[in-house]
Design a protein around this motif. Sequence first.
Motif, PDB file in Angstrom:
ATOM      1  N   THR A  44      22.254   6.798 -20.304  1.00 22.34           N
ATOM      2  CA  THR A  44      23.589   7.244 -20.712  1.00 22.34           C
ATOM      3  C   THR A  44      24.529   7.164 -19.527  1.00 22.34           C
ATOM      4  O   THR A  44      24.246   7.721 -18.484  1.00 22.34           O
ATOM      5  CB  THR A  44      23.567   8.699 -21.197  1.00 22.34           C
ATOM      6  N   PRO A  45      25.653   6.491 -19.682  1.00 18.67           N
ATOM      7  CA  PRO A  45      26.596   6.422 -18.562  1.00 18.67           C
ATOM      8  C   PRO A  45      27.257   7.781 -18.338  1.00 18.67           C
ATOM      9  O   PRO A  45      27.648   8.461 -19.280  1.00 18.67           O
ATOM     10  CB  PRO A  45      27.627   5.387 -19.021  1.00 18.67           C
ATOM     11  N   ALA A  46      27.355   8.147 -17.086  1.00 20.26           N
ATOM     12  CA  ALA A  46      27.969   9.425 -16.732  1.00 20.26           C
ATOM     13  C   ALA A  46      29.425   9.184 -16.341  1.00 20.26           C
ATOM     14  O   ALA A  46      29.725   8.347 -15.494  1.00 20.26           O
ATOM     15  CB  ALA A  46      27.221  10.071 -15.580  1.00 20.26           C
ATOM     16  N   VAL A  47      30.341   9.928 -16.962  1.00 17.84           N
ATOM     17  CA  VAL A  47      31.763   9.836 -16.642  1.00 17.84           C
ATOM     18  C   VAL A  47      32.150  11.158 -16.002  1.00 17.84           C
ATOM     19  O   VAL A  47      32.088  12.200 -16.631  1.00 17.84           O
ATOM     20  CB  VAL A  47      32.610   9.582 -17.906  1.00 17.84           C
ATOM     21  N   THR A  48      32.511  11.096 -14.730  1.00 16.31           N
ATOM     22  CA  THR A  48      32.894  12.323 -14.035  1.00 16.31           C
ATOM     23  C   THR A  48      34.203  12.115 -13.309  1.00 16.31           C
ATOM     24  O   THR A  48      34.449  11.052 -12.739  1.00 16.31           O
ATOM     25  CB  THR A  48      31.813  12.750 -13.013  1.00 16.31           C
ATOM     26  N   GLY A  49      35.044  13.116 -13.339  1.00 17.13           N
ATOM     27  CA  GLY A  49      36.277  13.104 -12.557  1.00 17.13           C
ATOM     28  C   GLY A  49      37.310  12.111 -13.044  1.00 17.13           C
ATOM     29  O   GLY A  49      38.157  11.692 -12.277  1.00 17.13           O
ATOM     30  N   GLY A  50      37.273  11.709 -14.292  1.00 12.61           N
ATOM     31  CA  GLY A  50      38.254  10.753 -14.777  1.00 12.61           C
ATOM     32  C   GLY A  50      38.784  11.163 -16.138  1.00 12.61           C
ATOM     33  O   GLY A  50      38.208  11.985 -16.823  1.00 12.61           O
ATOM     34  N   ALA A  51      39.910  10.596 -16.498  1.00 16.09           N
ATOM     35  CA  ALA A  51      40.487  10.862 -17.813  1.00 16.09           C
ATOM     36  C   ALA A  51      40.288   9.621 -18.659  1.00 16.09           C
ATOM     37  O   ALA A  51      40.649   8.519 -18.257  1.00 16.09           O
ATOM     38  CB  ALA A  51      41.964  11.190 -17.680  1.00 16.09           C
ATOM     39  N   CYS A  52      39.701   9.784 -19.828  1.00 17.24           N
ATOM     40  CA  CYS A  52      39.467   8.643 -20.709  1.00 17.24           C
ATOM     41  C   CYS A  52      40.712   8.342 -21.519  1.00 17.24           C
ATOM     42  O   CYS A  52      41.431   9.237 -21.950  1.00 17.24           O
ATOM     43  CB  CYS A  52      38.295   8.930 -21.641  1.00 17.24           C
ATOM     44  N   ASN A  53      40.963   7.082 -21.718  1.00 15.22           N
ATOM     45  CA  ASN A  53      42.093   6.617 -22.484  1.00 15.22           C
ATOM     46  C   ASN A  53      41.912   7.014 -23.948  1.00 15.22           C
ATOM     47  O   ASN A  53      40.920   6.692 -24.561  1.00 15.22           O
ATOM     48  CB  ASN A  53      42.196   5.101 -22.357  1.00 15.22           C
ATOM     49  N   SER A  54      42.861   7.717 -24.503  1.00 10.94           N
ATOM     50  CA  SER A  54      42.753   8.154 -25.897  1.00 10.94           C
ATOM     51  C   SER A  54      43.349   7.129 -26.841  1.00 10.94           C
ATOM     52  O   SER A  54      43.481   7.377 -28.019  1.00 10.94           O
ATOM     53  CB  SER A  54      43.455   9.512 -26.084  1.00 10.94           C
ATOM     54  N   GLY A  55      43.675   5.969 -26.350  1.00 13.51           N
ATOM     55  CA  GLY A  55      44.263   4.926 -27.177  1.00 13.51           C
ATOM     56  C   GLY A  55      43.250   4.174 -28.010  1.00 13.51           C
ATOM     57  O   GLY A  55      43.586   3.238 -28.704  1.00 13.51           O
ATOM     58  N   GLY A  56      41.995   4.566 -27.957  1.00 12.08           N
ATOM     59  CA  GLY A  56      40.984   3.925 -28.764  1.00 12.08           C
ATOM     60  C   GLY A  56      40.275   2.763 -28.084  1.00 12.08           C
ATOM     61  O   GLY A  56      39.405   2.151 -28.670  1.00 12.08           O
ATOM     62  N   GLN A  81      10.912  11.733 -20.214  1.00  8.56           N
ATOM     63  CA  GLN A  81      11.830  11.282 -21.256  1.00  8.56           C
ATOM     64  C   GLN A  81      13.270  11.663 -20.918  1.00  8.56           C
ATOM     65  O   GLN A  81      14.186  10.865 -21.094  1.00  8.56           O
ATOM     66  CB  GLN A  81      11.428  11.880 -22.611  1.00  8.56           C
ATOM     67  N   ASN A  82      13.489  12.896 -20.430  1.00 14.04           N
ATOM     68  CA  ASN A  82      14.843  13.326 -20.048  1.00 14.04           C
ATOM     69  C   ASN A  82      15.401  12.451 -18.925  1.00 14.04           C
ATOM     70  O   ASN A  82      16.575  12.079 -18.935  1.00 14.04           O
ATOM     71  CB  ASN A  82      14.845  14.792 -19.610  1.00 14.04           C
ATOM     72  N   GLU A  83      14.559  12.119 -17.948  1.00 13.07           N
ATOM     73  CA  GLU A  83      14.998  11.270 -16.840  1.00 13.07           C
ATOM     74  C   GLU A  83      15.368   9.872 -17.353  1.00 13.07           C
ATOM     75  O   GLU A  83      16.376   9.293 -16.952  1.00 13.07           O
ATOM     76  CB  GLU A  83      13.882  11.170 -15.799  1.00 13.07           C
ATOM     77  N   ARG A  84      14.563   9.342 -18.254  1.00 13.70           N
ATOM     78  CA  ARG A  84      14.842   8.028 -18.836  1.00 13.70           C
ATOM     79  C   ARG A  84      16.148   8.050 -19.626  1.00 13.70           C
ATOM     80  O   ARG A  84      16.970   7.146 -19.522  1.00 13.70           O
ATOM     81  CB  ARG A  84      13.664   7.629 -19.737  1.00 13.70           C
ATOM     82  N   VAL A 110       0.799  -1.208   0.000  1.00 12.89           N
ATOM     83  CA  VAL A 110       0.000   0.000   0.000  1.00 12.89           C
ATOM     84  C   VAL A 110       0.842   1.273   0.000  1.00 12.89           C
ATOM     85  O   VAL A 110       0.547   2.219  -0.723  1.00 12.89           O
ATOM     86  CB  VAL A 110      -0.934   0.008   1.235  1.00 12.89           C
ATOM     87  N   LYS A 111       1.890   1.301   0.786  1.00 15.61           N
ATOM     88  CA  LYS A 111       2.668   2.516   0.974  1.00 15.61           C
ATOM     89  C   LYS A 111       3.410   2.884  -0.309  1.00 15.61           C
ATOM     90  O   LYS A 111       4.101   2.078  -0.892  1.00 15.61           O
ATOM     91  CB  LYS A 111       3.668   2.326   2.111  1.00 15.61           C
ATOM     92  N   GLY A 112       3.242   4.109  -0.730  1.00 18.88           N
ATOM     93  CA  GLY A 112       3.897   4.571  -1.946  1.00 18.88           C
ATOM     94  C   GLY A 112       3.727   6.075  -2.106  1.00 18.88           C
ATOM     95  O   GLY A 112       3.300   6.762  -1.183  1.00 18.88           O
ATOM     96  N   TYR A 113       4.048   6.547  -3.290  1.00 20.73           N
ATOM     97  CA  TYR A 113       3.913   7.975  -3.570  1.00 20.73           C
ATOM     98  C   TYR A 113       3.573   8.167  -5.037  1.00 20.73           C
ATOM     99  O   TYR A 113       3.750   7.267  -5.864  1.00 20.73           O
ATOM    100  CB  TYR A 113       5.201   8.723  -3.203  1.00 20.73           C
ATOM    101  N   ARG A 114       3.099   9.350  -5.360  1.00 15.36           N
ATOM    102  CA  ARG A 114       2.699   9.684  -6.713  1.00 15.36           C
ATOM    103  C   ARG A 114       3.533  10.863  -7.187  1.00 15.36           C
ATOM    104  O   ARG A 114       3.683  11.848  -6.476  1.00 15.36           O
ATOM    105  CB  ARG A 114       1.220  10.042  -6.707  1.00 15.36           C
ATOM    106  N   THR A 115       4.073  10.767  -8.400  1.00 12.09           N
ATOM    107  CA  THR A 115       4.891  11.832  -8.966  1.00 12.09           C
ATOM    108  C   THR A 115       4.300  12.259 -10.295  1.00 12.09           C
ATOM    109  O   THR A 115       4.007  11.416 -11.140  1.00 12.09           O
ATOM    110  CB  THR A 115       6.339  11.348  -9.172  1.00 12.09           C
ATOM    111  N   CYS A 116       4.144  13.561 -10.482  1.00  8.31           N
ATOM    112  CA  CYS A 116       3.630  14.106 -11.737  1.00  8.31           C
ATOM    113  C   CYS A 116       4.717  14.936 -12.403  1.00  8.31           C
ATOM    114  O   CYS A 116       5.323  15.795 -11.760  1.00  8.31           O
ATOM    115  CB  CYS A 116       2.406  14.980 -11.487  1.00  8.31           C
ATOM    116  N   LYS A 117       4.982  14.652 -13.663  1.00  7.79           N
ATOM    117  CA  LYS A 117       5.957  15.392 -14.458  1.00  7.79           C
ATOM    118  C   LYS A 117       5.416  15.492 -15.874  1.00  7.79           C
ATOM    119  O   LYS A 117       4.521  14.744 -16.259  1.00  7.79           O
ATOM    120  CB  LYS A 117       7.300  14.663 -14.506  1.00  7.79           C
ATOM    121  N   THR A 118       6.006  16.376 -16.657  1.00  8.15           N
ATOM    122  CA  THR A 118       5.615  16.459 -18.056  1.00  8.15           C
ATOM    123  C   THR A 118       6.217  15.289 -18.817  1.00  8.15           C
ATOM    124  O   THR A 118       7.158  14.640 -18.356  1.00  8.15           O
ATOM    125  CB  THR A 118       6.085  17.774 -18.709  1.00  8.15           C
TER     126      THR A 118
END
Length: 92
Positions: A73-85, A65-68, A52-60
């Motif tokens: 998409t994976p988020a990469v933060t605070g790291g350096a990506c290898n440029s070696g391909g 779609q933006n949340e989905r 029974v316990k829950g909540y209701r959320t209303c969004k456009t």
Amino acid sequence: MRIAGIGIVASMLLATTAMAGQEPKGNDAPERAADPGSRMICKRFIETGSLVKGYRTCKTKREWQNERDDRRTPAVTGGACNSGGTGLCVPN
């Protein structure tokens, strides 16, 4: 007398169903979104382990779609990506 009462009830039911098919006019009319992305969508979320316990959320629609998209998409933060391909990211 009884037949007259049944006739009145029947005519009231017919009038009610005829009025139900009509669109409301004036201030009673529901608002329509001009942009399909601005349409409000409400979702109900049930708390895990509860029936029974829950909540209701209303969004456009656009916000849902933006949340989905953000979750997909994976988020990469605070790291350096290898440029070696290889596409591997190594934290600093």
